[in-house]
Enzyme design. Structure first.
Site, mmCIF file in Angstrom:
data_model
loop_
_atom_site.group_PDB
_atom_site.id
_atom_site.type_symbol
_atom_site.label_atom_id
_atom_site.label_comp_id
_atom_site.label_asym_id
_atom_site.label_seq_id
_atom_site.Cartn_x
_atom_site.Cartn_y
_atom_site.Cartn_z
ATOM 1 N N ARG A 64 0.842 -1.202 0.000
ATOM 2 C CA ARG A 64 0.000 0.000 0.000
ATOM 3 C C ARG A 64 0.872 1.244 0.000
ATOM 4 N NH1 ARG A 64 -4.510 0.857 3.733
ATOM 5 N NH2 ARG A 64 -3.000 0.787 5.438
ATOM 6 N N LYS A 129 4.238 -11.237 9.694
ATOM 7 C CA LYS A 129 3.455 -11.147 8.455
ATOM 8 C C LYS A 129 3.941 -12.190 7.459
ATOM 9 C CE LYS A 129 2.611 -7.452 5.077
ATOM 10 N NZ LYS A 129 2.513 -5.991 5.019
ATOM 11 N N ARG A 264 -0.561 -0.271 14.156
ATOM 12 C CA ARG A 264 0.682 -0.745 14.764
ATOM 13 C C ARG A 264 0.429 -1.021 16.239
ATOM 14 N NH1 ARG A 264 1.618 -1.158 10.247
ATOM 15 N NH2 ARG A 264 3.234 -0.217 8.958
HETATM 16 P P1 ATP Z 1 -0.248 -1.317 6.640
HETATM 17 O O1 ATP Z 1 -0.473 -1.829 8.013
HETATM 18 O O2 ATP Z 1 -0.470 0.120 6.468
HETATM 19 O O3 ATP Z 1 -0.895 -2.154 5.578
HETATM 20 P P2 ATP Z 1 2.271 -2.534 6.005
HETATM 21 O O4 ATP Z 1 3.623 -2.164 6.496
HETATM 22 O O5 ATP Z 1 1.739 -3.877 6.315
HETATM 23 O O6 ATP Z 1 1.321 -1.430 6.502
HETATM 24 P P3 ATP Z 1 1.762 -3.066 3.216
HETATM 25 O O7 ATP Z 1 1.675 -2.066 2.131
HETATM 26 O O8 ATP Z 1 0.572 -3.879 3.531
HETATM 27 O O9 ATP Z 1 2.271 -2.276 4.466
HETATM 28 O O10 ATP Z 1 2.966 -4.071 2.896
HETATM 29 C C1 ATP Z 1 4.254 -3.585 2.591
HETATM 30 C C2 ATP Z 1 5.174 -3.847 3.754
HETATM 31 O O11 ATP Z 1 5.250 -5.249 3.998
HETATM 32 C C3 ATP Z 1 6.623 -3.441 3.515
HETATM 33 O O12 ATP Z 1 6.814 -2.090 3.841
HETATM 34 C C4 ATP Z 1 7.403 -4.382 4.442
HETATM 35 O O13 ATP Z 1 7.411 -3.889 5.764
HETATM 36 C C5 ATP Z 1 6.538 -5.614 4.452
HETATM 37 N N1 ATP Z 1 7.022 -6.669 3.530
HETATM 38 C C6 ATP Z 1 7.538 -6.554 2.278
HETATM 39 N N2 ATP Z 1 7.783 -7.757 1.741
HETATM 40 C C7 ATP Z 1 7.408 -8.679 2.668
HETATM 41 C C8 ATP Z 1 7.397 -10.099 2.720
HETATM 42 N N3 ATP Z 1 7.804 -10.853 1.691
HETATM 43 N N4 ATP Z 1 6.946 -10.684 3.860
HETATM 44 C C9 ATP Z 1 6.505 -9.977 4.921
HETATM 45 N N5 ATP Z 1 6.469 -8.626 4.919
HETATM 46 C C10 ATP Z 1 6.917 -7.981 3.811
#
Ligand code: ATP
Length: 266
Positions: A64, A129, A264
């Protein structure tokens, strides 16, 4: 089939494993910048509902708001699905959360334990995640369509884990063996189609219970961050039929929409 060995993505194997192959049209690429960017482009050119782009090497995977998604050939599954909703489908509020329910159902069906959903768009387990969802909508004249991008860590090589700025995990930790990516993709596509039929009929309202049952932060104090605004803290008490987060704060119940905010732990 469960396997730990490298298994190439293969259109024939995926097609043979689909319960409803006629609903999908699959393009398997060795490399592309982003499966969602490519499919959005194809959607503008009239690609049919059920078009799928799956790619072994995504060089500029998107999360995002300009954030990136990292993947590793052979160890990740990255794909996007174009879905055109029937006439009369209400606006697509809550679709990201509904996709999370479909992914969780499929992973659990394959034997994964402990799958959780983090509002609004992440697949979690054990506080890390393991998958991300990016829903981008294209709606014209009251007709709705969406490109649903999904990235999943089947395994997580050290070099990828080290490059991610937040706790990350992988599916192989939730199962005795990492699943076959071909069978995983077929299961996810069938699961998404089934969920999207439900969504077209009832919206996210029909799926709320299943989302809440897997809410990664149920009853926890969380912080909502928005660029240029003071963070809001409160207890995560649920979500509503539009997919908004319900937060119990010092000043009462707040309804948070996902657009520009991130959840968060404080
Ligand atoms: P939000 O909570 O706003 O969705 P988010 O940090 O989860 O924030 P996303 O856009 O959903 O953001 O996902 C991108 C983020 O996921 C990246 O900034 C990084 O922190 C994380 N990320 C990137 N690649 C991976 C992966 N392969 N596995 C787990 N996390 C990842």
């Amino acid at each position: 089939m469960n396997t730990n060995a490298f298994e190439a993505l293969d259109s024939g194997t995926i097609a043979a494993a689909l319960r409803a192959p006629a609903r999908f049209s699959l393009a398997l690429l060795d490399s592309c910048a982003s499966t969602s960017t490519l499919l959005l482009d194809r959607a503008q050119q009239g690609a049919p509902s059920g078009s799928v782009v799956v790619c072994e090497r995504q060089t500029a995977g998107r999360g995002r708001r300009g954030r990136g998604w990292l993947s590793a050939p052979g160890d990740s599954l990255t794909f996007s699905l174009l879905w055109r909703f029937p006439d009369g489908t209400p606006p697509l509020a809550g679709l990201s959360l509904a996709v999370g329910v479909a992914v969780a159902r499929t992973l659990e069906g394959l034997g994964a334990a402990g799958v959780r959903l983090k509002w609004p768009n992440d697949i979690f387990a054990d506080g890390a995640k393991l998958g991300g969802i990016l829903v981008e909508t294209l709606s014209t004249g009251g007709r709705h369509a969406a490109v649903i991008g999904i990235g999943l860590n089947v395994r997580l090589p050290c070099e990828i884990a080290a490059a991610i700025d937040a706790p990350a995990g992988a599916l192989d930790a939730l199962m005795p063996f990492a699943p076959s990516r071909n069978l995983l993709l077929a299961g996810l596509l069938d699961g998404l189609a089934a969920m999207l039929d439900e969504f077209a009929r009832d919206g996210f309202a029909g799926l709320i219970g299943e989302w809440l049952a897997r809410n990664a932060h149920a009853g926890q104090i969380v912080r909502i961050q928005a660029e240029g605004a003071a963070p809001v803290e409160g207890c995560c008490v649920g979500v509503d039929a539009d997919g908004a987060l319900l937060l119990e704060t010092d000043t009462g119940l707040r309804r948070i929409v996902s657009g520009e905010v991130s959840l968060r732990l404080p």
